[in-house]
Design a protein around this motif. Structure first.
Motif, PDB file in Angstrom:
ATOM      1  N   THR A  30      94.948  76.779  65.804  1.00 23.69           N
ATOM      2  CA  THR A  30      95.733  77.767  66.549  1.00 23.69           C
ATOM      3  C   THR A  30      95.181  79.171  66.334  1.00 23.69           C
ATOM      4  N   TYR A  33      92.069  79.571  68.355  1.00 27.76           N
ATOM      5  CA  TYR A  33      92.382  79.743  69.773  1.00 27.76           C
ATOM      6  C   TYR A  33      92.888  81.156  70.058  1.00 27.76           C
ATOM      7  N   TRP A  36      90.029  83.446  70.339  1.00 25.09           N
ATOM      8  CA  TRP A  36      89.373  83.294  71.641  1.00 25.09           C
ATOM      9  C   TRP A  36      90.215  83.922  72.749  1.00 25.09           C
ATOM     10  N   HIS A  37      91.524  83.783  72.654  1.00 30.45           N
ATOM     11  CA  HIS A  37      92.411  84.361  73.656  1.00 30.45           C
ATOM     12  C   HIS A  37      92.252  85.884  73.701  1.00 30.45           C
ATOM     13  N   SER A  56      97.585  79.367  77.012  1.00 29.30           N
ATOM     14  CA  SER A  56      98.197  79.859  75.778  1.00 29.30           C
ATOM     15  C   SER A  56      99.645  79.391  75.644  1.00 29.30           C
ATOM     16  N   MET A  59      99.515  75.800  74.641  1.00 24.43           N
ATOM     17  CA  MET A  59      99.160  75.664  73.230  1.00 24.43           C
ATOM     18  C   MET A  59     100.327  76.028  72.321  1.00 24.43           C
TER      19      MET A  59
END
Length: 240
Positions: A30, A33, A36-37, A56, A59
């Motif tokens: 998480t 991610y 990356w977001h 998002s 996720m």
């Protein structure tokens, strides 16, 4: 191995030991991610915004569900997590249509080999291969892409097992000693309860003995009074 057998059972010591590891893996993925977001939305807003927000939100829901399931349904939580990650990768691919995104599925056997063992890893590789074949049929992936995914996933799984085998052996031993400690603790509790019952019974017997002593003392006092009364009566009769 005992590690593989016990992991499929409910409420085992091994699952108790594996829960923190699985939870940390979920939080690590998480965190990656989220990084990356932020990079995608701040550095490449024309390409990724606002479509990345749908991934998002997906996720976020997946993470919350997985963390909630880990506490009471370990195996089901890990299966949900792996399937959810496949869904996130497919969602990203359907939005951006980049075959490179599908390469992320190679990392899933590495997660599976640590959290659910080799049988779960084998099923993960087979599932990934079937899904890639279906995606290839629907979208037309590059030649040999599905085969490359299969062999890459297998290699990653073998590499992950080799690296984590020492950890898993240690977990196997820790699980055994943890189970022995719980068994001894349960025996200690049973012995303590038995001792408490014995002490309670002894206290009750002591109380009954004290009551009997009081009754005997009272009876002796009454007997002494009766003897004195008899002696006074006999003395009065003799005097008259």
């Amino acid at each position: 191995m005992r590690w593989l057998k016990n992991l499929t059972q409910k409420d085992t010591e091994l699952q108790d030991l594996m829960r923190p590891t699985a939870r940390n893996l979920v939080l690590t993925v998480t965190g990656l991610y989220l990084i990356w977001h932020m990079i995608s939305t701040l550095g490449y807003p024309q390409t990724f915004s606002p479509s990345v927000w749908s991934i998002s939100i997906y996720m976020l829901g997946l993470v919350l569900i997985t963390l909630r399931l880990i506490e009471h349904h370990y195996i089901f939580s890990q299966v949900t997590w792996l399937i959810g990650l496949v869904g996130a990768i497919l969602l990203s691919f359907s939005i951006y249509q980049w075959p490179e995104i599908l390469l992320l599925v190679i990392t899933l056997p590495l997660i599976a080999v640590v959290t659910i063992g080799l049988p779960g890893t084998a099923l993960t590789i087979i599932g990934i291969t079937l899904i890639m074949a279906l995606v290839d049929r629907l979208y037309g992936l590059p030649d040999g892409f599905t085969i490359a995914i299969f062999f890459s996933s297998t290699f990653v799984a073998i590499f992950g097992w080799g690296v984590s085998s020492i950890l898993l052996t240690a977990l196997d031993a820790a699980s055994y000693h943890y189970g022995e400690a719980r068994r001894l603790l349960e025996e200690t509790r049973n012995h303590r309860a038995e001792i408490s019952r014995m002490l309670k019974d002894r206290n009750q017997v002591n109380y009954q003995l004290e009551r009997m002593n009081e009754m005997l003392t009272f009876a002796r006092a009454q007997a002494e009074d009766a003897r004195e009364n008899r002696n006074r009566f006999m003395l009065a009769v003799s005097h008259e």
